[in-house]
Design a protein around this motif. Structure first.
Motif: not given
Length: 265
Positions: A134, A137, A139-141, A191-192, A194, A196, A198, A227
């Protein structure tokens, strides 16, 4: 001349006058009405390839152009109304399409299609699932078609894979394991804070040798996923404890340090 004969002549005259009137009567004139105009079918808008497209090429609006076709011509191609295409991030073309040809929905495969992974994966490779923590990093986009790198955190003295939290900081080593692995599928997790998107798990494309290396790494240490920034030098993703803790000496280094001479009594 008898009255009977006069009556017959009068009858004949009246008969011919009536016939002449009916034949020569002018046609009635209709006013206040105009002929209905003929209906003209509106053109049909279709998607065509703006340039030559190859199979497995990512779908992009820059490759597609709207073109108006005559309704009759569009009907012959199977279209009765303006065409719409549905594609998502990671969608690919499934066929070769020449510039100017109509692009149909079956020319596109989306990541949510059941056979998407089987269709896109490179020959000789396998689809390998990876769960994401969880706090990762990653997990974002993250989307299909992105690439990831995997590094290992190990210690020659301890098996970090058996510890939920590593308590030993001596001789920790970080080294690259796999680089530039293609993401084939993403399992959304929401989504987190923000807003975004996940992910909770991904499927990556690996060779059989890469799978073997990953299996061993998961048994002897921790793995971290992030990434990819492209193919980089291995030295850029290597580190040891002494690179973080200044003045740290490992056990091996301590054995090589000369013992200071004792002062005479």
């Amino acid at each position: 001349m008898s009255s009977r004969f006069v009556f017959i002549l009068a009858f004949i005259a009246i008969f011919f006058a009536a016939v002449s009137f009916l034949v020569n009567r002018p046609a009635p004139v209709i006013t206040g009405q105009t002929p209905a105009p003929k209906e003209v079918a509106e053109p049909v808008s279709l998607w065509v390839a703006g340039e030559t497209i190859s199979p497995k090429q990512p779908v992009s609006s820059q490759l597609l152009v709207r073109k108006a076709f005559d309704a009759k011509q569009a009907n012959m191609m199977g279209f009765t109304s303006n065409q719409s295409l549905d594609w998502h991030a990671g969608a690919l073309f499934t066929a070769s399409i020449k510039a100017g040809e109509v692009v149909r929905q079956n020319h596109i495969i989306n990541p949510d299609a059941p056979d998407y992974i089987d269709w896109i994966i490179t020959v000789g490779h396998v689809a390998y699932p990876l769960e994401l923590p969880s706090e990762s990093p990653m997990l974002v986009n993250l989307t299909v078609g992105d690439h990831i790198d995997i590094v290992t955190l190990t210690s020659p003295q301890r098996n970090l894979a058996e510890e939920e939290v590593s308590k030993a900081f001596r001789t920790l080593q970080v080294a690259p394991l796999l680089s530039y692995c293609k993401v084939l599928a993403v399992k959304a997790a929401g989504k987190n804070a923000q807003g975004q998107p996940t992910a909770s798990a991904i499927v990556v494309e690996l060779s059989r040798q890469q799978v073997a290396k990953l299996l061993v790494a998961k048994r002897v240490g921790d793995i971290e996923i992030f990434r990819s920034a492209g193919i980089v030098n291995a030295e850029q993703t290597q580190a040891e404890t002494r690179d973080v803790l200044s003045g740290h000496l490992s056990v091996t280094e301590l054995r090589g340090v000369a013992r200071p001479a004792s002062s005479p009594r």
